[in-house]
Design a protein around this motif. Structure first.
Motif, mmCIF file in Angstrom:
data_model
loop_
_atom_site.group_PDB
_atom_site.id
_atom_site.type_symbol
_atom_site.label_atom_id
_atom_site.label_comp_id
_atom_site.label_asym_id
_atom_site.label_seq_id
_atom_site.Cartn_x
_atom_site.Cartn_y
_atom_site.Cartn_z
ATOM 1 N N LEU A 1 25.028 16.299 -56.064
ATOM 2 C CA LEU A 1 25.757 15.826 -54.901
ATOM 3 C C LEU A 1 27.209 15.651 -55.329
ATOM 4 N N GLN A 2 28.054 16.566 -54.879
ATOM 5 C CA GLN A 2 29.484 16.466 -55.132
ATOM 6 C C GLN A 2 30.087 15.601 -54.041
ATOM 7 N N MET A 3 30.720 14.510 -54.446
ATOM 8 C CA MET A 3 31.281 13.556 -53.491
ATOM 9 C C MET A 3 32.791 13.525 -53.655
ATOM 10 N N ASN A 4 33.500 13.930 -52.625
ATOM 11 C CA ASN A 4 34.954 13.966 -52.628
ATOM 12 C C ASN A 4 35.523 13.002 -51.596
ATOM 13 N N SER A 5 36.785 12.681 -51.743
ATOM 14 C CA SER A 5 37.468 11.786 -50.792
ATOM 15 C C SER A 5 36.648 10.527 -50.551
ATOM 16 N N LEU A 6 36.223 9.917 -51.617
ATOM 17 C CA LEU A 6 35.336 8.760 -51.501
ATOM 18 C C LEU A 6 36.042 7.582 -50.841
ATOM 19 N N LYS A 7 35.245 6.832 -50.090
ATOM 20 C CA LYS A 7 35.740 5.667 -49.365
ATOM 21 C C LYS A 7 34.967 4.423 -49.820
ATOM 22 N N PRO A 8 35.538 3.248 -49.656
ATOM 23 C CA PRO A 8 34.812 2.020 -50.039
ATOM 24 C C PRO A 8 33.456 1.910 -49.351
ATOM 25 N N GLU A 9 33.339 2.420 -48.150
ATOM 26 C CA GLU A 9 32.057 2.341 -47.442
ATOM 27 C C GLU A 9 30.996 3.292 -48.011
ATOM 28 N N ASP A 10 31.373 4.123 -48.959
ATOM 29 C CA ASP A 10 30.383 4.960 -49.659
ATOM 30 C C ASP A 10 29.696 4.199 -50.788
ATOM 31 N N THR A 11 30.167 2.991 -51.058
ATOM 32 C CA THR A 11 29.572 2.187 -52.116
ATOM 33 C C THR A 11 28.109 1.899 -51.810
ATOM 34 N N ALA A 12 27.225 2.259 -52.745
ATOM 35 C CA ALA A 12 25.782 2.101 -52.549
ATOM 36 C C ALA A 12 25.058 2.551 -53.810
ATOM 37 N N VAL A 13 23.760 2.293 -53.834
ATOM 38 C CA VAL A 13 22.896 2.929 -54.815
ATOM 39 C C VAL A 13 22.437 4.246 -54.194
ATOM 40 N N ALA B 1 39.236 4.716 -54.234
ATOM 41 C CA ALA B 1 39.191 5.428 -52.966
ATOM 42 C C ALA B 1 40.014 6.718 -53.066
ATOM 43 N N GLY B 2 39.450 7.786 -52.524
ATOM 44 C CA GLY B 2 40.082 9.087 -52.606
ATOM 45 C C GLY B 2 39.631 9.922 -53.778
ATOM 46 N N GLY B 3 38.931 9.310 -54.696
ATOM 47 C CA GLY B 3 38.457 10.007 -55.882
ATOM 48 C C GLY B 3 37.163 10.772 -55.638
ATOM 49 N N SER B 4 36.638 11.353 -56.717
ATOM 50 C CA SER B 4 35.440 12.185 -56.639
ATOM 51 C C SER B 4 34.443 11.795 -57.716
ATOM 52 N N LEU B 5 33.184 12.046 -57.428
ATOM 53 C CA LEU B 5 32.099 11.907 -58.398
ATOM 54 C C LEU B 5 31.093 13.011 -58.122
ATOM 55 N N ARG B 6 30.375 13.419 -59.166
ATOM 56 C CA ARG B 6 29.271 14.351 -58.976
ATOM 57 C C ARG B 6 28.006 13.723 -59.516
#
Length: 124
Positions: free
Chosen positions: A81-93, A14-19
């Motif tokens: 899709l740059q994803m920042n400040s990730l949260k557990p609820e962002d978990t998905a395919v 949580a709080g991390g980033s992925l692209r």
């Protein structure tokens, strides 16, 4: 006809980033509006972000606004899709989608072509 291949998913705290990246086949990529959707276990597929043909007009779900950025490089036939400040609820395919129109929309049924999806897991 266009084929889409997503990449860049993975596990992050949580709080991390992925692209995420989505590579499209075909020579007419710039004539397609692109979207990102996601599906969590036991839930329906939901809209995340969409971008028009030029990259000048974008839409975001309220849940990701201010944290995610959608962009595209028409010379590389790729949408990101740059994803920042990730949260557990962002978990998905996460799925990339294309529609043969220059206009971006948010409805899942408005898109004709879909990738196979990439898993994003956010741990707390």
């Amino acid at each position: 006809q266009v084929q889409l291949v997503e990449s860049g998913g993975g596990q992050v705290q949580a709080g991390g980033s992925l692209r995420l990246s989505c590579a499209a086949s075909g020579r007419t990529f710039s004539s397609y509006a692109m979207g990102w959707f996601r599906q969590a276990p036991g839930k329906g597929r939901e809209f995340v972000a969409a971008l028009n043909w030029s990259g000048g007009i974008s839409f975001y779900a309220n849940s990701v606004k201010g944290r995610f950025i959608i962009s595209r490089d028409n010379a590389k036939n790729t949408v990101y899709l740059q994803m920042n400040s990730l949260k557990p609820e962002d978990t998905a395919v996460y799925y990339c989608a294309a529609r043969p129109s220059i206009v971006a929309v948010t409805g899942v049924n408005e898109y004709d072509y879909w990738g196979q999806g990439t898993q994003v897991t956010v741990s707390s």
